[in-house]
Motif scaffolding. Structure first.
Motif, short mmCIF file in Angstrom:
data_model
loop_
_atom_site.label_atom_id
_atom_site.label_comp_id
_atom_site.label_asym_id
_atom_site.label_seq_id
_atom_site.Cartn_x
_atom_site.Cartn_y
_atom_site.Cartn_z
N LEU A 1 -10.39 38.35 -23.10
CA LEU A 1 -10.28 36.97 -22.65
C LEU A 1 -11.55 36.49 -21.94
O LEU A 1 -11.69 35.29 -21.68
CB LEU A 1 -9.08 36.81 -21.72
CG LEU A 1 -7.71 36.77 -22.41
CD1 LEU A 1 -6.59 36.71 -21.39
CD2 LEU A 1 -7.62 35.60 -23.38
N LEU B 1 -0.54 39.38 -17.81
CA LEU B 1 -0.37 40.21 -19.01
C LEU B 1 0.60 41.37 -18.75
O LEU B 1 1.34 41.77 -19.65
CB LEU B 1 -1.73 40.75 -19.46
CG LEU B 1 -2.72 39.69 -19.98
CD1 LEU B 1 -4.07 40.32 -20.26
CD2 LEU B 1 -2.16 39.01 -21.23
N VAL C 1 -6.75 42.96 -23.82
CA VAL C 1 -6.67 41.50 -23.78
C VAL C 1 -7.42 40.95 -22.56
O VAL C 1 -8.09 39.91 -22.64
CB VAL C 1 -5.20 41.05 -23.77
CG1 VAL C 1 -5.11 39.53 -23.67
CG2 VAL C 1 -4.49 41.53 -25.02
N SER D 1 -8.79 48.15 -27.68
CA SER D 1 -7.47 48.03 -28.30
C SER D 1 -6.82 49.39 -28.45
O SER D 1 -7.47 50.39 -28.79
CB SER D 1 -7.61 47.36 -29.67
OG SER D 1 -6.38 47.40 -30.36
N GLY E 1 -13.04 43.59 -25.98
CA GLY E 1 -11.61 43.54 -26.23
C GLY E 1 -11.22 44.37 -27.43
O GLY E 1 -10.19 45.08 -27.41
#
Length: 470
Positions: free
Chosen positions: A196, A177, A192, A104, A100
């Protein structure tokens, strides 16, 4: 030699194994499937790069199966270890967080650097996700006082059903999302979605202390320590069973993993890439949902048709649906809902047969004492099929004419349907699952076979299956 007979336990120790196994299978499904939606999002985010059906797609999708193969080759032969499982559990948490972070949009990596790091991370996730993916771990559920029919149901539920649930959640999370972040934050959605994966990884790691208690209970009730069996004599006697089980598992993973992972990419292709991502991702969720009732239906059909017949019938029906989708491609693509339903039925039939039966079949393909070894071989070959399938799937689309052509988008379905028929033929001629009484007789016959071939069996304690065992 007197072999102690294990009495059914009045305590639900089988639940202690059900929790860690189901959590690990859910994690495996999420980790594998989430990359399909991520690839679709990255294709929209970087339309001129090597995503879509290009090199980056194959790398990203195939790293987790490659890591799982590595895990099974190194650790699949070891006895179940709670400590080892805990280590890999926290390894999954760590690399889920890393995947994750590195995805980004705040990072300034080039696409090449981003791909290199993400591939390494996903390979490590595959190694960690290999925990509990050995069918031998699930087979031990039969030693906690559950009746045969209930055990088959729970075995499928904690393996294939949970894996399918992981696929569904991995499709649904990017959709939610996307509703939150919109079309301008696709990189954030990818970050994300991957990050997750920390949640199921943490749950799986948290369940491992329960697994430790389960192992201790099993060791307390079992009749002895590890048994060393000559593998050459075993393969010489049961090579046909191993070949049939391994071939069926290889073809199943070769079909189901790429068709499940790339469902959003296929939906994106048939809509020409012009539809809203909410439509593409939404129908991908619908397609994945069909796998769950498929695994449940399979457990009931096994009781009526038997393992072998259930697998053959479902595979032939799957091939028929796949060929129908190819022939009716043009009218189906004009009605995306109809296409999604047909696609979902195609996947569901794969779960009705091999998806529901292979774990049970692994427990009935040889004597009790070598079931684990035989199932590890089949699991390794199956995951090789998943790796090959995810690697060549985009290449098949390109070879048939590309994602913008009818031939390109139907090519995988032609090949997948043909492989389903090949799998049905393999099962018909090579697979011969033992009955309950047959398993007891085979255990005795295997003991005699080893003695006749000059192997000292005095140190072996080949347990007889308890009444009602798988």
């Amino acid at each position: 030699m007197t072999v102690p007979t294990e009495q059914p336990s009045t305590k639900p120790y089988w639940l202690l194994q059900f929790g860690p196994t189901s959590a690990a299978r859910f994690l495996n499904g999420y980790t594998n499937a989430v990359i399909g939606a991520v690839i679709t999002l990255l294709t929209r985010q970087y339309p001129g790069s090597q995503f879509g059906t290009q090199y980056y797609t194959k790398l990203l999708a195939s790293m987790v199966p490659a890591g799982t193969v590595f895990h099974l080759l190194i650790f699949g032969w070891w006895p179940d270890s709670a400590c080892l499982a805990v280590v890999f559990g926290y390894l999954n948490v760590f690399f889920s967080v890393l995947s994750g972070c590195f995805s980004s949009p705040e990072n300034s990596f080039s696409i090449g650097e981003f791909m290199c790091m993400l591939c390494v991370i996903r390979f490590m996730l595959g190694i960690g996700a290999g925990v509990r993916n050995n069918p031998g771990s699930a087979i031990h559920m039969g030693q906690y006082g559950i009746t045969k029919n209930a055990r088959q149901w729970w075995l499928v539920l904690c393996t294939k059903t949970m894996l399918s649930v992981g696929f569904v959640i991995a499709s649904f999370v990017p959709l939610v999302l996307y509703w939150i972040f919109g079309n301008q934050q696709l990189q954030m959605i990818c970050s994300v979605s991957l990050g997750l994966g920390t949640i199921p990884a943490s749950v799986a790691a948290f369940c491992e202390p329960c697994w430790k208690q389960s192992v201790e209970v099993h060791d307390h009730h079992s009749s002895g320590g590890a048994v060393c069996v000559p593998q050459w004599l075993t393969l010489k006697q049961y090579w046909k069973n191993v070949l049939g089980l391994s071939s069926a598992w290889f073809i199943y993973d070769l079909i189901m993993y790429p068709f499940g992972i790339y469902s959003s990419m296929i939906t994106n292709n048939i809509t020409g890439g012009n539809s809203s991502l909410s439509i593409v991702l939404g129908w991908s969720v619908v397609i994945s949902l069909f796998c769950i009732p498929g695994t449940v239906l399979g457990t009931f059909l096994i009781d009526y048709l038997g393992l072998k017949t259930t697998m053959i019938v479902s595979l032939l029906l799957q091939a028929a649906i796949g060929f129908t989708m190819c022939i009716m491609y043009s009218p189906l693509t004009n009605h995306i809902a109809t296409f999604a339903v047909m696609y979902g039925i195609f996947l569901s039939l794969g779960e009705v047969g091999p998806g529901s039966c292979l774990s049970i079949l692994a427990a009935k393909s040889g004597p009790t004492v070598v079931n684990r070894q035989l199932s590890v071989i089949a699991a390794i070959i199956g995951k090789v099929g998943a790796f090959i399938g995810t690697w060549v799937f985009p290449q098949i689309i390109d070879s048939f004419g590309g994602s913008n052509t009818m031939k390109g988008n139907t090519g995988p379905f032609w090949i997948g349907s043909g492989l389903a028929i090949l799998s049905a033929a393999t099962i018909l001629f090579l697979v011969k699952p033992f009955t309950d009484d047959g398993m007891k007789s085979e255990d005795k016959a295997f003991h005699v076979y080893l003695e006749e071939n000059g192997y000292d069996v005095s140190c072996m304690d080949i347990a007889q299956p308890a009444e009602g065992d798988v």
